[in-house]
Enzyme design. Structure first.
Site, mmCIF file in Angstrom:
data_model
loop_
_atom_site.group_PDB
_atom_site.id
_atom_site.type_symbol
_atom_site.label_atom_id
_atom_site.label_comp_id
_atom_site.label_asym_id
_atom_site.label_seq_id
_atom_site.Cartn_x
_atom_site.Cartn_y
_atom_site.Cartn_z
ATOM 1 N N CYS A 244 1.503 -7.765 0.067
ATOM 2 C CA CYS A 244 2.677 -7.649 -0.803
ATOM 3 C C CYS A 244 2.329 -7.757 -2.281
ATOM 4 O O CYS A 244 3.164 -7.456 -3.129
ATOM 5 C CB CYS A 244 3.697 -8.726 -0.441
ATOM 6 S SG CYS A 244 3.124 -10.420 -0.751
ATOM 7 N N GLN A 245 1.112 -8.188 -2.611
ATOM 8 C CA GLN A 245 0.795 -8.432 -4.023
ATOM 9 C C GLN A 245 1.035 -7.213 -4.917
ATOM 10 O O GLN A 245 1.476 -7.385 -6.059
ATOM 11 C CB GLN A 245 -0.651 -8.918 -4.174
ATOM 12 C CG GLN A 245 -0.905 -10.299 -3.607
ATOM 13 C CD GLN A 245 -1.331 -10.244 -2.151
ATOM 14 O OE1 GLN A 245 -1.057 -9.267 -1.457
ATOM 15 N NE2 GLN A 245 -1.994 -11.284 -1.682
#
Length: 461
Positions: A89-90
């Site tokens: 998700c970064q």
């Protein structure tokens, strides 16, 4: 390296389904699939520490790299019925640079796509931060939906966002605000027509939380004030005690104002309290020069609050309090009171954040995150323990983290999925796509395994 199942079931009966667990972490998806009598087919996780925990609890070593197992040259991932993954998700998170698919990690979806096209699993469930559907990543969201449809999957373009605190505890809900985006899709069998725009999945009314959470009772929290690793330092206790003095003063001031006005006022200011704005009129005027409108508004509100408190307390007492607070680190000179009519900081949950001390009522906790900002549970006089954090993610008390440091456990939990949410998302999805699933024998088995949303989820391993 990771292990692959030899295809044999752990029992004499055919499993309800076989699953592939991508970006597996410590096994949140595996927890749900095992509880539904699913059988492991494949798992992959690049982080060594998380892979060790996964292997310890699920009996398969997932250590590996998805880019090596699914690329333009080959797909070595074995056949499976259900594909799951909380892909990184970064690239999309508000806490990161938000470079989306311009970042290497943001292109990992295309390795998922290669698996889908090669193995054609019946059902897909992917998880990510809600910011993936934010305005900065609209293109990435549309690419994902278009590619899933092109690969033969029925999927809604409307986002499905759920949080553990939305779900009643008897259905696997937990007192944690953790909004996450779920992408669920079903393979369209040959001869059937894809719905070009299916409804987003929705949770049935009966599973939704209908009352206010009680963190200590509903989690539940261990009723102990001393658990190794949860201690509050003397400095932290001093910051909280000092701010609590000011809270008591402000409450008394509000009560005094109310009596004079003939009404009852109890709540503290809702705006962030910045003691850096508690200065002389000349310094205040200087602070306002050239600042953004939103900041100027906060500075004015804080200065007005300061002036009122000086009149109520007396200047000497006010300056005594200020002299001490200005010895604190900068981030501890601010207070965000979000506890409504609570009477003391020690009655609340306290998060020591870069933006200040954030104080909330002890109903539910903010999302666990991969960086350690472990909240202080005021009524217990300590921090949240790693075991309690595991409960927040729906993991059982016999889940084994080994002898790793607490910080590693919190990081892994912050990167994980909440099992109760996953369970209810799966149940809602198979109900929506029941027509597609019941058209094949494999789909029927998946539907029968996942359709009962009353399946026990509490503290499942």
């Amino acid at each position: 390296m990771f292990e692959l199942s030899d295809g044999a079931s752990d029992n004499l009966l055919e499993p309800a389904f076989r699953y592939a667990d991508l970006f597996a972490g410590i096994g949140g998806f595996a927890s749900v699939f095992r509880s539904l009598e699913g059988e492991h087919a494949y798992a992959v996780e690049i982080d060594k520490a998380a892979a060790l925990v996964y292997a310890r609890n699920w009996g398969h070593d997932p250590l590996g790299d998805i880019t090596e197992d699914a690329n333009d040259l080959r797909v070595t991932v074995p056949e499976h019925d259900v594909l799951a993954g909380g892909f990184p998700c970064q690239p999309f998170s508000k806490s990161g640079a938000q470079r989306g698919m311009d970042e290497v990690r943001g292109t990992l979806f295309f390795h998922i796509e290669k698996i889908l096209r090669a193995r054609k699993p019946t059902l897909i469930v992917l998880e990510n931060v809600r910011n993936l559907v934010g305005p900065r990543h609209r293109h990435e969201w549309e690419v994902i939906i278009d590619h899933l449809r092109d690969a033969g999957y029925q999927v809604s373009s409307a986002p499905a966002i759920f949080s553990p605190h939305m779900i009643a505890p008897e259905y696997g809900g937990r007192p944690q605000t953790r909004d996450r985006l779920f992408i669920t899709a079903t393979l369209v069998p040959e001869g059937m027509v894809m719905d070009p725009e299916p409804e987003p999945i929705r949770l049935p009314e009966k599973v939704l939380m209908q009352r206010e959470w009680d963190l200590i009772q509903d989690l539940p929290m261990d009723n102990q004030s001393s658990i190794p690793g949860t201690e509050i330092s003397d400095a932290e206790r001093g910051w909280i005690d000092h701010w609590d003095l000011m809270v008591q003063v402000m409450r008394a001031w509000r009560a005094d104002q109310a009596r004079l006005a003939g009404q009852y006022l109890r709540r503290l200011p809702g705006f962030p309290i910045w003691t850096e704005a508690w200065v002389s009129k000349r310094e205040h005027d200087e602070q306002l020069k050239g600042v953004a409108a939103w900041k100027a508004d906060f500075l004015r509100k804080n200065f007005d609050l300061y002036e009122s408190l000086r009149l109520f307390m007396g200047d000497a007492q006010m300056q005594d309090w200020l002299r001490r607070v200005r010895t604190f680190p900068e981030s501890r000179r601010k207070l965000e009171w979000q506890a409504q009519d609570a009477t003391s900081l020690w009655d609340c949950v306290i998060s020591l954040r870069p933006s200040g001390l954030r104080v909330k009522r002890p109903t539910h906790l903010p999302a666990l995150v991969a960086i350690t900002q472990t909240p202080i549970i005021g009524p217990l006089g300590r921090r949240l323990s790693w075991r309690e954090a595991a409960r927040l993610q729906g993991l059982s008390d016999d889940f084994n983290f080994g002898d790793q440091k607490d910080a590693a456990t919190f990081k892994q939990l912050g990167n994980g999925v909440n099992t109760g949410v996953v369970r209810q998302v799966l149940a809602a999805h198979v109900e929506r796509d029941k027509g597609l699933l019941m058209a094949t024998e494999r789909g029927k088995r998946i539907y029968q395994a996942m359709s009962d949303n009353e399946h026990a989820t509490a503290h499942q391993k």
